[in-house]
Motif scaffolding. Structure first.
Motif, short mmCIF file in Angstrom:
data_model
loop_
_atom_site.label_atom_id
_atom_site.label_comp_id
_atom_site.label_asym_id
_atom_site.label_seq_id
_atom_site.Cartn_x
_atom_site.Cartn_y
_atom_site.Cartn_z
N LEU A 84 9.35 -14.61 -4.90
CA LEU A 84 8.87 -14.58 -3.52
C LEU A 84 9.97 -14.21 -2.53
CD1 LEU A 84 6.47 -15.06 -1.62
CD2 LEU A 84 7.17 -17.46 -1.47
N SER A 85 11.14 -14.79 -2.65
CA SER A 85 12.20 -14.56 -1.66
C SER A 85 12.74 -13.14 -1.68
CB SER A 85 13.35 -15.55 -1.89
OG SER A 85 13.93 -15.35 -3.17
N ASP A 86 12.51 -12.41 -2.78
CA ASP A 86 13.06 -11.06 -2.90
C ASP A 86 12.09 -9.97 -2.47
OD1 ASP A 86 15.46 -12.06 -3.95
OD2 ASP A 86 14.63 -12.08 -5.98
N LEU A 87 10.85 -10.32 -2.19
CA LEU A 87 9.85 -9.30 -1.88
C LEU A 87 10.05 -8.75 -0.47
CD1 LEU A 87 6.60 -10.92 -3.32
CD2 LEU A 87 8.08 -9.21 -4.40
N PRO A 88 9.98 -7.43 -0.27
CA PRO A 88 10.03 -6.88 1.09
C PRO A 88 8.76 -7.20 1.85
CG PRO A 88 9.60 -5.13 -0.51
CD PRO A 88 9.86 -6.37 -1.30
N MET A 89 8.92 -7.79 3.04
CA MET A 89 7.79 -8.18 3.88
C MET A 89 8.06 -7.80 5.32
SD MET A 89 6.73 -12.04 2.64
CE MET A 89 5.51 -12.27 1.35
N GLY A 90 6.98 -7.62 6.08
CA GLY A 90 7.11 -7.43 7.51
C GLY A 90 7.47 -8.73 8.20
N GLY A 148 0.84 -1.19 0.00
CA GLY A 148 0.00 0.00 0.00
C GLY A 148 0.87 1.25 0.00
N ALA A 149 0.25 2.38 -0.30
CA ALA A 149 1.00 3.64 -0.34
C ALA A 149 1.10 4.30 1.03
CB ALA A 149 0.32 4.61 -1.32
N LYS A 150 0.21 3.94 1.94
CA LYS A 150 0.18 4.58 3.26
C LYS A 150 0.06 3.51 4.34
CE LYS A 150 -2.06 8.83 1.58
NZ LYS A 150 -3.23 9.73 1.74
N GLY A 151 0.18 3.95 5.58
CA GLY A 151 0.00 3.04 6.71
C GLY A 151 1.31 2.49 7.22
N LEU A 152 1.23 1.74 8.33
CA LEU A 152 2.43 1.22 8.98
C LEU A 152 3.22 0.29 8.09
CD1 LEU A 152 1.09 0.45 12.56
CD2 LEU A 152 2.63 2.29 11.90
N LEU A 153 2.53 -0.46 7.21
CA LEU A 153 3.22 -1.45 6.37
C LEU A 153 3.33 -1.01 4.92
CD1 LEU A 153 1.66 -4.72 7.85
CD2 LEU A 153 3.78 -3.58 8.50
N ALA A 154 3.26 0.29 4.67
CA ALA A 154 3.39 0.79 3.31
C ALA A 154 4.72 0.34 2.72
CB ALA A 154 3.29 2.31 3.29
N GLY A 155 4.66 -0.10 1.45
CA GLY A 155 5.88 -0.56 0.79
C GLY A 155 6.18 -2.03 0.97
N LEU A 156 5.36 -2.74 1.75
CA LEU A 156 5.62 -4.15 2.04
C LEU A 156 4.53 -5.04 1.45
CD1 LEU A 156 6.63 -3.86 5.80
CD2 LEU A 156 8.14 -3.94 3.81
N TRP A 157 4.95 -6.18 0.94
CA TRP A 157 4.01 -7.21 0.49
C TRP A 157 3.53 -8.00 1.69
CZ3 TRP A 157 2.73 -8.13 -4.74
CH2 TRP A 157 3.42 -7.35 -5.66
N SER A 158 2.32 -8.55 1.58
CA SER A 158 1.80 -9.33 2.70
C SER A 158 0.92 -10.47 2.19
CB SER A 158 0.99 -8.44 3.65
OG SER A 158 -0.09 -7.82 2.98
N TRP A 159 0.82 -11.51 3.01
CA TRP A 159 -0.06 -12.62 2.69
C TRP A 159 -1.50 -12.23 2.97
CZ3 TRP A 159 2.38 -16.33 0.21
CH2 TRP A 159 3.72 -16.60 0.50
N PRO A 160 -2.45 -12.77 2.24
CA PRO A 160 -3.85 -12.51 2.58
C PRO A 160 -4.21 -13.14 3.92
CG PRO A 160 -3.69 -14.18 0.86
CD PRO A 160 -2.31 -13.64 1.07
N SER A 161 -5.17 -12.55 4.58
CA SER A 161 -5.55 -13.04 5.91
C SER A 161 -7.05 -12.94 6.09
CB SER A 161 -4.83 -12.25 7.01
OG SER A 161 -5.23 -10.89 6.97
N ALA A 162 -7.54 -13.65 7.09
CA ALA A 162 -8.94 -13.59 7.48
C ALA A 162 -8.99 -13.65 8.99
CB ALA A 162 -9.74 -14.74 6.86
N GLY A 163 -10.01 -13.03 9.55
CA GLY A 163 -10.19 -13.11 10.98
C GLY A 163 -10.63 -14.50 11.39
N ALA A 164 -10.84 -14.69 12.69
CA ALA A 164 -11.29 -15.98 13.18
C ALA A 164 -12.62 -16.34 12.51
CB ALA A 164 -11.46 -15.94 14.69
N VAL A 165 -12.66 -17.50 11.88
CA VAL A 165 -13.85 -17.93 11.15
C VAL A 165 -14.45 -19.15 11.84
CG1 VAL A 165 -14.73 -18.74 8.93
CG2 VAL A 165 -12.83 -17.12 9.01
#
Length: 365
Positions: A327-333, A252-269
């Motif tokens: 995958l191994s080169d992507l910036p992630m938290g 994303g362009a803004k927020g705490l994790l801007a500039g980082l790739w992330s895995w998709p997630s879901a809340g407790a289901v």
């Protein structure tokens, strides 16, 4: 109330620091001259915001190896910058640091406190710390360690931040008398290694002049700050593979994790929602590696990881397929790095709750 003369009271700090200072890659050998590389001071101070020295050192060395000066950082790509910063946390600092580098590359390094305060990401503490260490300006830098040292030495029983202006005025003559860079770093070192929240008074060079120790109240100065409420959440974090690669959320362009790739997630289901069919009926095969607790400053996540493979399909809204060789080169938290490291790990069979989380993610809900 008037404070005791700082230049006299803090005089023992300078020789103490010269004898015990820890080696750090950004510290100058000659503390009586301007720093030979102000950019290194700037990088270290921004990295050290809310981060311990031991954590910062390897990041600093890697960073300086790739971006040795403001010009190289100004020209750096977003993926390079976030890749080198990944795992250090508080990612807005990396964006601010590049913004400062661009300003420096264009207009030169500011050599006044006012000029430093105009750089992106530099608040009063960081600007003062850079001014003192890089340019030998008597600009008091007050962080948590410095506030704690000052509060104990002067026996300030309320929050020392309420006295910030008065403490800066008090400290400035001591910096001028004993050397801005030397005394600034000495106060930081004392607060980090001796005058810690649980003080080690027997090792302190200021023990004879410390008003709190004389009064026997050093253990309760400064007063404890109320703890920020921590939000507890449970999430399913999913590494989903298909023919095109891995499913990820782009930066994303803004927020705490801007500039980082992330895995998709879901809340407790809940497991009972539509879980009667086996995973294979939905074209899904998967497993659940061991989970973990991810702790942030205001959030504590119980992470339930999933590694799954699905039939090739269009990416849900806000996500995209990324080739496996990227995958191994992507910036992630740090949390997402941990799942990336576990994509080949064994796991328990996919649970009904895990299946429902995957279906929710793939449906784009």
């Amino acid at each position: 109330m008037p404070f005791a003369d700082a230049a006299t009271l803090l005089a023992p700090l300078a020789p103490w620091f010269d004898a015990v200072r820890r080696p750090m890659p950004w510290r100058a050998g000659d503390l009586d001259a301007p720093h030979p590389d102000p950019y290194a001071v700037l990088v270290s101070e921004i990295m050290l915001q809310q981060t311990q020295v031991a954590t910062v050192i390897p990041y600093f060395l890697r960073w300086m190896g790739r971006f040795p000066d403001a010009a190289s950082l100004a020209a750096g790509t977003e993926d390079e910058i976030h890749g080198l910063w990944a795992g250090l946390g508080y990612y807005r600092r990396a964006r601010s640091l590049q913004g400062a580098a661009r300003a420096i590359a264009e207009g030169g390094f500011p050599r006044t406190l006012e000029g430093l305060l105009d750089l992106p990401g530099l608040g009063p503490y960081t600007a003062a710390a850079v001014a003192a260490q890089a340019f030998q300006l008597p600009t008091p830098a007050l962080d948590g360690n410095a506030f704690r040292v000052a509060a104990r030495v002067l026996a300030l029983e309320d929050d020392p931040r309420r006295h910030a202006g008065a403490l800066r005025d008090w400290l400035a003559p001591a910096l001028a008398a004993h050397g801005p860079s030397r005394l600034t770093q000495a106060v930081m070192e004392l607060g980090a290694t001796v005058c810690t929240p649980a003080p080690r008074c027997a090792s302190c060079p200021l023990q004879g002049a410390c008003a709190a120790r004389v009064l026997g109240i050093q253990d309760r100065i400064p007063p404890a700050q109320p703890r920020t409420k921590v939000t507890e959440v449970e999430i399913h974090l999913a590494a989903i593979a298909s023919g095109p690669g891995w499913l990820l959320r782009p930066p994303g362009a803004k927020g705490l994790l801007a500039g980082l790739w992330s895995w998709p997630s879901a809340g407790a289901v809940p497991a009972f929602q539509g879980a009667a069919e086996p995973a294979a009926a939905y074209g899904i095969e998967g497993r659940e590696p061991a989970g973990w607790i991810q702790v942030y400053s205001h959030r504590r996540e119980t992470v339930r990881p999933i590694v799954a493979r699905v039939a090739s399909e269009a990416a849900p809204p806000g996500m995209e397929w990324v080739r496996a060789d990227r995958l191994s080169d992507l910036p992630m938290g740090r949390r997402d790095q941990r799942l990336r490291d576990a994509v080949d790990a064994p796991g328990a069979p996919l649970t009904a709750a895990g299946l429902n989380a995957l279906r929710e993610i793939l449906a784009g809900s």
